[in-house]
Design a protein around this motif. Structure first.
Motif, PDB file in Angstrom:
ATOM      1  N   THR A   5      18.764 -20.247 -35.581  1.00 18.60           N
ATOM      2  CA  THR A   5      19.794 -20.082 -36.608  1.00 18.60           C
ATOM      3  C   THR A   5      20.495 -21.408 -36.864  1.00 18.60           C
ATOM      4  OG1 THR A   5      21.518 -19.507 -35.010  1.00 18.60           O
ATOM      5  CG2 THR A   5      20.240 -17.686 -35.954  1.00 18.60           C
ATOM      6  N   GLU A   7      23.831 -22.824 -39.418  1.00 16.79           N
ATOM      7  CA  GLU A   7      24.800 -22.548 -40.476  1.00 16.79           C
ATOM      8  C   GLU A   7      25.768 -23.712 -40.622  1.00 16.79           C
ATOM      9  OE1 GLU A   7      28.399 -19.931 -38.773  1.00 16.79           O
ATOM     10  OE2 GLU A   7      26.464 -18.916 -38.643  1.00 16.79           O
ATOM     11  N   VAL A   9      29.201 -25.283 -40.885  1.00 17.06           N
ATOM     12  CA  VAL A   9      30.489 -24.861 -40.336  1.00 17.06           C
ATOM     13  C   VAL A   9      31.619 -25.341 -41.233  1.00 17.06           C
ATOM     14  CG1 VAL A   9      32.058 -25.020 -38.353  1.00 17.06           C
ATOM     15  CG2 VAL A   9      29.579 -24.870 -37.988  1.00 17.06           C
ATOM     16  N   SER A  22      34.267 -26.566 -28.742  1.00 16.71           N
ATOM     17  CA  SER A  22      33.800 -25.706 -27.655  1.00 16.71           C
ATOM     18  C   SER A  22      32.288 -25.800 -27.450  1.00 16.71           C
ATOM     19  CB  SER A  22      34.203 -24.257 -27.933  1.00 16.71           C
ATOM     20  OG  SER A  22      33.745 -23.862 -29.213  1.00 16.71           O
ATOM     21  N   LEU A  23      31.578 -26.390 -28.404  1.00 10.46           N
ATOM     22  CA  LEU A  23      30.129 -26.571 -28.286  1.00 10.46           C
ATOM     23  C   LEU A  23      29.803 -28.057 -28.200  1.00 10.46           C
ATOM     24  CD1 LEU A  23      28.823 -24.065 -31.005  1.00 10.46           C
ATOM     25  CD2 LEU A  23      28.803 -23.754 -28.526  1.00 10.46           C
ATOM     26  N   GLU A  25      28.044 -31.539 -29.161  1.00 10.73           N
ATOM     27  CA  GLU A  25      27.714 -32.060 -30.483  1.00 10.73           C
ATOM     28  C   GLU A  25      26.748 -33.238 -30.378  1.00 10.73           C
ATOM     29  OE1 GLU A  25      32.029 -30.812 -32.421  1.00 10.73           O
ATOM     30  OE2 GLU A  25      31.449 -32.926 -32.448  1.00 10.73           O
ATOM     31  N   ASN A  66      26.228 -25.620 -37.203  1.00  5.99           N
ATOM     32  CA  ASN A  66      26.023 -24.884 -35.958  1.00  5.99           C
ATOM     33  C   ASN A  66      24.541 -24.549 -35.818  1.00  5.99           C
ATOM     34  OD1 ASN A  66      25.777 -22.687 -34.054  1.00  5.99           O
ATOM     35  ND2 ASN A  66      28.003 -22.505 -34.164  1.00  5.99           N
ATOM     36  N   ASN A  68      21.837 -22.606 -33.517  1.00  3.89           N
ATOM     37  CA  ASN A  68      21.573 -21.587 -32.489  1.00  3.89           C
ATOM     38  C   ASN A  68      22.835 -21.105 -31.773  1.00  3.89           C
ATOM     39  OD1 ASN A  68      18.846 -21.887 -33.062  1.00  3.89           O
ATOM     40  ND2 ASN A  68      18.446 -23.192 -31.296  1.00  3.89           N
ATOM     41  N   GLN A  69      23.981 -21.272 -32.372  1.00  8.90           N
ATOM     42  CA  GLN A  69      25.251 -20.879 -31.749  1.00  8.90           C
ATOM     43  C   GLN A  69      25.472 -21.575 -30.402  1.00  8.90           C
ATOM     44  OE1 GLN A  69      27.500 -18.848 -33.413  1.00  8.90           O
ATOM     45  NE2 GLN A  69      26.018 -18.992 -35.065  1.00  8.90           N
ATOM     46  N   GLU A  70      24.808 -22.741 -30.215  1.00 11.18           N
ATOM     47  CA  GLU A  70      24.940 -23.423 -28.924  1.00 11.18           C
ATOM     48  C   GLU A  70      25.133 -24.928 -29.040  1.00 11.18           C
ATOM     49  OE1 GLU A  70      20.238 -23.971 -27.754  1.00 11.18           O
ATOM     50  OE2 GLU A  70      21.184 -22.052 -27.317  1.00 11.18           O
ATOM     51  N   LEU A  72      26.319 -28.251 -32.092  1.00 14.75           N
ATOM     52  CA  LEU A  72      26.636 -28.671 -33.460  1.00 14.75           C
ATOM     53  C   LEU A  72      25.920 -29.976 -33.771  1.00 14.75           C
ATOM     54  CD1 LEU A  72      30.489 -28.030 -33.835  1.00 14.75           C
ATOM     55  CD2 LEU A  72      28.601 -26.549 -34.499  1.00 14.75           C
TER      56      LEU A  72
END
Length: 196
Positions: A5, A7, A9, A22-23, A25, A66, A68-70, A72
């Motif tokens: 995935t 997206e 942000v 929080s992720l 980069e 973003n 894979n939601q893990e 950036l």
């Protein structure tokens, strides 16, 4: 690293506009028109996520994606010969420097150079700056499909020497996908490492 995935942000110019941090980069830097957006799009297997243009200097904000939601991906404005108003150019330096210097969750900088061009004074200055701040940097030479294999290897060695790199920069082609998996592997490794 498999891309599932992606997206957009947000875009920002100041730290107050950055995502929370929080992720981890990975930032992408390079001269205007070096193929930065094409590299990002190829890595993510998206056609126009990062906007590509024949006009240098299209990216004028820091863009966060973003993955894979893990993780950036951070697309920084290109520097150099962009035909943009001087006032905008003056803002880019501090905007990019602030991000690269202060962003705690930044795990790696992907430094993009056109394989056909010698590193510019701006490239050398940025490399020195990244070295000074101890930023992990992956050097990638784009547009390799425009040269023969032998010429690509020669240019790869030349850039390594010009920048005094301990390792050869990676060769990449958005057209053929050459180097994609290797770059993603380096990003995967960097993602899990905390800043020292």
């Amino acid at each position: 690293m498999k891309i599932v995935t992606v997206e957009f942000v947000k875009s920002a110019t100041l730290p107050s506009g950055y995502p929370p941090g929080s992720l981890p980069e990975v930032a992408f830097v390079g001269r205007s028109n070096v193929g930065k957006s094409s590299l990002i799009n190829t890595l993510l297997r998206r056609k126009q996520l990062a906007r590509t243009s024949n006009t240098p200097g299209r990216t004028q904000l820091i863009n966060f994606f973003n993955v894979n939601q893990e993780l950036l991906f951070v697309d920084l404005p290109g520097y150099g010969f962009a035909r943009v108003p001087e006032a905008v150019k003056r803002e880019w330096g501090p905007m990019i420097e602030t991000y690269l210097r202060d962003r705690e969750c930044l795990r790696m900088v992907v430094f993009i150079l056109d394989i056909r061009r010698d590193p510019s004074q701006e490239d050398l200055a940025l490399k020195g700056w990244l070295d000074y701040y101890g930023r992990r940097t992956l050097f990638v030479l784009t547009k390799s499909d425009k040269l023969s294999r032998g010429e690509s290897k020669r240019r790869q060695r030349s850039v390594q020497e010009s920048l005094a790199l301990p390792e050869m920069p990676l060769i990449f082609s958005a057209k053929t996908g050459l180097g994609r998996e290797r770059i993603l592997e380096e990003i995967r490794k960097a993602k899990g490492e905390a800043r020292s």
